[in-house]
Design a protein around this motif. Structure first.
Motif, mmCIF file in Angstrom:
data_model
loop_
_atom_site.group_PDB
_atom_site.id
_atom_site.type_symbol
_atom_site.label_atom_id
_atom_site.label_comp_id
_atom_site.label_asym_id
_atom_site.label_seq_id
_atom_site.Cartn_x
_atom_site.Cartn_y
_atom_site.Cartn_z
ATOM 1 N N LEU A 145 0.847 -1.196 0.000
ATOM 2 C CA LEU A 145 0.000 0.000 0.000
ATOM 3 C C LEU A 145 0.879 1.241 0.000
ATOM 4 N N ASP A 146 0.869 1.956 -1.123
ATOM 5 C CA ASP A 146 1.656 3.178 -1.222
ATOM 6 C C ASP A 146 0.733 4.364 -0.949
ATOM 7 N N GLU A 147 0.658 4.763 0.299
ATOM 8 C CA GLU A 147 -0.230 5.861 0.710
ATOM 9 C C GLU A 147 -1.642 5.632 0.197
ATOM 10 N N ALA A 148 -2.109 4.415 0.378
ATOM 11 C CA ALA A 148 -3.409 4.051 -0.175
ATOM 12 C C ALA A 148 -4.549 4.792 0.514
ATOM 13 N N TRP A 149 -4.307 5.326 1.697
ATOM 14 C CA TRP A 149 -5.382 5.989 2.449
ATOM 15 C C TRP A 149 -5.681 7.388 1.910
ATOM 16 N N THR A 150 -4.705 7.926 1.150
ATOM 17 C CA THR A 150 -4.855 9.293 0.659
ATOM 18 C C THR A 150 -6.112 9.421 -0.192
ATOM 19 N N GLY A 151 -6.945 10.369 0.149
ATOM 20 C CA GLY A 151 -8.138 10.618 -0.658
ATOM 21 C C GLY A 151 -9.360 9.857 -0.205
ATOM 22 N N LEU A 152 -9.187 8.884 0.680
ATOM 23 C CA LEU A 152 -10.362 8.147 1.167
ATOM 24 C C LEU A 152 -11.048 8.946 2.268
ATOM 25 N N ASP A 153 -12.376 8.804 2.371
ATOM 26 C CA ASP A 153 -13.063 9.464 3.475
ATOM 27 C C ASP A 153 -12.843 8.662 4.766
ATOM 28 N N ALA A 154 -13.282 9.248 5.891
ATOM 29 C CA ALA A 154 -12.960 8.640 7.188
ATOM 30 C C ALA A 154 -13.501 7.213 7.281
ATOM 31 N N ALA A 155 -14.715 6.998 6.815
ATOM 32 C CA ALA A 155 -15.311 5.669 6.915
ATOM 33 C C ALA A 155 -14.513 4.665 6.085
ATOM 34 N N ALA A 156 -14.119 5.077 4.892
ATOM 35 C CA ALA A 156 -13.379 4.154 4.019
ATOM 36 C C ALA A 156 -11.988 3.885 4.572
ATOM 37 N N ARG A 157 -11.387 4.917 5.212
ATOM 38 C CA ARG A 157 -10.069 4.681 5.833
ATOM 39 C C ARG A 157 -10.182 3.616 6.904
ATOM 40 N N GLU A 158 -11.273 3.679 7.652
ATOM 41 C CA GLU A 158 -11.462 2.687 8.706
ATOM 42 C C GLU A 158 -11.680 1.297 8.120
ATOM 43 N N VAL A 159 -12.447 1.233 7.028
ATOM 44 C CA VAL A 159 -12.646 -0.067 6.373
ATOM 45 C C VAL A 159 -11.311 -0.629 5.901
ATOM 46 N N LEU A 160 -10.474 0.260 5.351
ATOM 47 C CA LEU A 160 -9.169 -0.207 4.877
ATOM 48 C C LEU A 160 -8.311 -0.676 6.050
ATOM 49 N N ASP A 161 -8.357 0.066 7.171
ATOM 50 C CA ASP A 161 -7.623 -0.383 8.366
ATOM 51 C C ASP A 161 -8.042 -1.800 8.738
ATOM 52 N N ARG A 162 -9.348 -2.022 8.732
ATOM 53 C CA ARG A 162 -9.858 -3.347 9.114
ATOM 54 C C ARG A 162 -9.448 -4.404 8.094
ATOM 55 N N ALA A 163 -9.502 -4.019 6.820
ATOM 56 C CA ALA A 163 -9.130 -4.985 5.778
ATOM 57 C C ALA A 163 -7.664 -5.375 5.911
ATOM 58 N N VAL A 164 -6.826 -4.390 6.258
ATOM 59 C CA VAL A 164 -5.410 -4.687 6.466
ATOM 60 C C VAL A 164 -5.258 -5.653 7.644
ATOM 61 N N ALA A 165 -5.989 -5.382 8.722
ATOM 62 C CA ALA A 165 -5.927 -6.277 9.885
ATOM 63 C C ALA A 165 -6.358 -7.689 9.496
ATOM 64 N N GLU A 166 -7.379 -7.786 8.661
ATOM 65 C CA GLU A 166 -7.846 -9.108 8.207
ATOM 66 C C GLU A 166 -6.778 -9.838 7.401
ATOM 67 N N ARG A 167 -6.138 -9.093 6.492
ATOM 68 C CA ARG A 167 -5.102 -9.733 5.658
ATOM 69 C C ARG A 167 -4.002 -10.298 6.546
ATOM 70 N N VAL A 168 -3.593 -9.492 7.548
ATOM 71 C CA VAL A 168 -2.521 -9.953 8.430
ATOM 72 C C VAL A 168 -3.011 -11.147 9.247
ATOM 73 N N ALA A 169 -4.254 -11.061 9.749
ATOM 74 C CA ALA A 169 -4.784 -12.164 10.550
ATOM 75 C C ALA A 169 -4.869 -13.448 9.727
ATOM 76 N N ASP A 170 -5.084 -13.316 8.426
ATOM 77 C CA ASP A 170 -5.172 -14.493 7.559
ATOM 78 C C ASP A 170 -3.796 -15.003 7.136
ATOM 79 N N GLY A 171 -2.747 -14.434 7.691
ATOM 80 C CA GLY A 171 -1.419 -14.950 7.373
ATOM 81 C C GLY A 171 -0.709 -14.182 6.281
ATOM 82 N N GLY A 172 -1.282 -13.083 5.816
ATOM 83 C CA GLY A 172 -0.642 -12.317 4.747
ATOM 84 C C GLY A 172 0.382 -11.342 5.296
ATOM 85 N N THR A 173 1.146 -10.779 4.374
ATOM 86 C CA THR A 173 2.104 -9.738 4.724
ATOM 87 C C THR A 173 1.589 -8.433 4.133
ATOM 88 N N VAL A 174 1.620 -7.364 4.915
ATOM 89 C CA VAL A 174 1.205 -6.067 4.410
ATOM 90 C C VAL A 174 2.346 -5.094 4.620
#
Lengths: 326, 222
Positions: A145-174
């Motif tokens: 993620l290269d500054e992927a949060w830039t331009g997202l609204d607050a709700a979408a930033r939070e969704v992305l935070d959660r999605a990142v947490a999910e990827r890591v929880a599933d064994g991925g690297t972020v």
């Protein structure tokens, strides 16, 4: 995945942007890359994502990768869902699965209403949502993620935070770069700073200027079922998403305090553990990263220590004896 | 690879940038292929313009995708494969033009030699015409791959270089495209069909080498 003596320069005689980078990217990890403008962060991320090849050295063991650019000004003749379906197929999904994933991720980011909008008509924020959805819909092993949060609204930033947490929880690297020092503060497993073309490992944990972060925190009160050793929960072979602070609660329960972005991933890990944990309650905790929650101030182990060292139950200092081992 | 080709083909079709080369080709056919003209001459006329048109189509396919989107696809599939898919899409689009041209010639031309005295068998003539067109398309693909990103990155160098290379390869006697086309045209005088196996094999090798080099370079130079 491993970077071995990786260097990169543009052009035969260009200056070295990066030099002799050695870096291990373990599975199930969240890595933050920092650096000033033009220091080579984006180059490093592109090398990690496999978009660029290093001039010297080599990169081995890259899993299936997805990349989110900072800007996604996609002047392409597709609708949002059409583009995502194509990219889902490129990521290796079947056509129907890609279309389903596209619709789901647009929905999660609150852009379902724009599914049929041509990409060229989307606002900057909505096209950024499409760029993020493109990367998430195939559940990649490595997410860059290269500054992927830039331009997202607050709700979408939070969704992305959660999605990142999910990827890591599933064994991925972020691997991510973001200019907001509070972004996923406390959740990153390692921080690196790009300085003069080299990579410097920073102290783990939140960035120095994020100490007063007022990110909302949640406390999950969980109870081990019969036959499960209680104590800092042993999710098999893995550490828990978001590296919660762990404390013993009343009646043999365990309290896990985690940044709100990671609460869903944490709950999922607890509920899908074998045997599963029983969730007693989920409450919002006193904020402020760093200080232990007011409910149990007796000096519990700092973030993650309880999970990183030793068997369950051995890490706590004050209350661990009170946690019954059934 | 199928997914990438589908994506690139949809990108090309939806961008409508295929229209100008297609209109050019149809205009060229309308001017040059006359009803009742000798068939082998007509096949030669239909094949030759495919070389510069393929260079054009390759440039279109290689510049069609915004770089941010290209990076997303490259992370998923590798930059070399993304580049290959774009080049192959152009080749396939040019192949469709070649088929349209061959159909046009087969319908309108007279299956006789230039002086209309010797009959020319239609099927072998069509085979020779199609393979000549294919040779031109492949050579155009090679030029397009070498005269665009990642080899030549500026428009100021890529367009003149591609155009000059395409025209030279049509005119110079040493070029396999020129050999294939002139084989048809000279054969037309006596009504003999020359199937251009050798020029086709040469263009196939040249195109494979050029495209492989461009794809290998695309990861290094973005």
């Amino acid at each position: 995945m491993r970077l071995d003596g990786v260097g990169r320069r543009y052009g035969v005689r260009g200056p070295w942007v990066l030099r002799d980078i050695r870096l291990d990217l373990p599975g199930q990890a969240l890595l933050r890359v920092e650096g000033t403008n033009g220091s080579g962060k984006s180059t490093l991320l592109r090398l990690c994502a496999g978009i660029d090849r290093p001039t010297t050295g080599r990169i081995t063991g890259r899993p299936r990768t997805a990349y989110v650019p900072e800007r996604f000004p996609a002047a392409m003749p597709f609708t949002a869902v059409g583009y995502l379906t194509h990219l889902g197929r490129v990521h290796g999904l079947s056509g129907p699965a890609a279309a389903r994933g596209a619709a789901e991720w647009l929905e999660r980011f609150g852009a379902a209403g724009h599914a049929k909008t041509p990409l060229s008509d989307l606002s900057k924020g909505t096209s950024q949502k499409v760029a993020v959805a493109q990367a998430l819909l195939a559940a990649p092993g490595l997410l860059v993620l290269d500054e992927a949060w830039t331009g997202l609204d607050a709700a979408a930033r939070e969704v992305l935070d959660r999605a990142v947490a999910e990827r890591v929880a599933d064994g991925g690297t972020v691997v991510f770069v973001d200019h907001d020092p509070r972004r996923l503060a406390g959740a990153a497993d390692a921080r690196y700073r790009v300085v003069d073309g080299g990579l410097r490992a920073e102290a783990e944990g939140p960035a120095p200027d994020s100490g007063n972060a007022t990110d909302p925190q949640l406390t999950v009160e969980a109870e081990g079922g019969p036959g499960r050793p209680a104590g800092p929960p042993g999710v098999p072979g893995a550490e828990l998403p978001g590296r919660p602070r762990i404390a013993a609660g009343p009646d043999g329960t365990v309290r896990l305090t985690v940044a709100a972005a990671h609460s869903d991933a944490l709950l999922r890990a607890l509920l899908t553990a074998r045997p599963p944990w029983h969730i007693r309650s989920v409450t919002s905790a006193a904020h402020s990263v760093g200080a232990p929650p007011a409910a149990h101030p007796e000096g519990f182990p700092p973030p993650a220590d309880g999970l990183r060292s030793g068997p369950p139950g051995s890490a706590g200092s004050g209350h661990s004896e009170e946690v019954p081992l059934s | 690879m199928t997914a990438l080709l589908r994506y690139q083909a949809a990108l090309l079709a939806g961008s409508h940038r295929w229209l100008p080369p297609t209109i050019c080709y149809l205009a060229f056919l309308a001017i040059g292929v006359q009803t009742g003209g000798p068939i082998l001459d007509a096949y030669g006329w239909a094949a030759a313009p495919l070389l510069p048109l393929t260079v054009w189509l390759t440039r279109i396919c290689l510049t069609n995708e915004p770089s941010a989107a290209r990076h997303c696809a490259a992370a998923a599939a590798g930059p070399g494969r993304v580049h290959l898919a774009a080049v192959l899409t152009a080749t396939l689009a040019a192949g469709l033009l070649a088929l349209a041209g061959a159909a046009f010639v087969a319908l309108l031309s007279d299956p006789h030699s230039s002086d209309h005295r010797v009959a020319v068998p239609v099927l072998p003539a069509t085979l020779a015409g199609l393979l000549t067109a294919l040779a031109c398309v492949l050579l155009g693909t090679a030029v397009g791959a070498l005269c665009n990103r990642p080899v030549l990155r500026g428009t100021a160098s890529a367009v003149p270089a591609g155009l000059a290379a395409a025209l030279l390869l049509l005119v110079l006697g040493a070029s396999p495209a020129n050999a294939a086309v002139s084989g048809l045209v000279t054969g037309s005088a006596h009504g003999t069909v020359t199937v251009p196996w050798l020029p086709l094999a040469a263009t196939l090798l040249i195109a494979a080498a050029a495209v492989a080099a461009a794809c290998a370079l695309s990861a290094r130079r973005g």
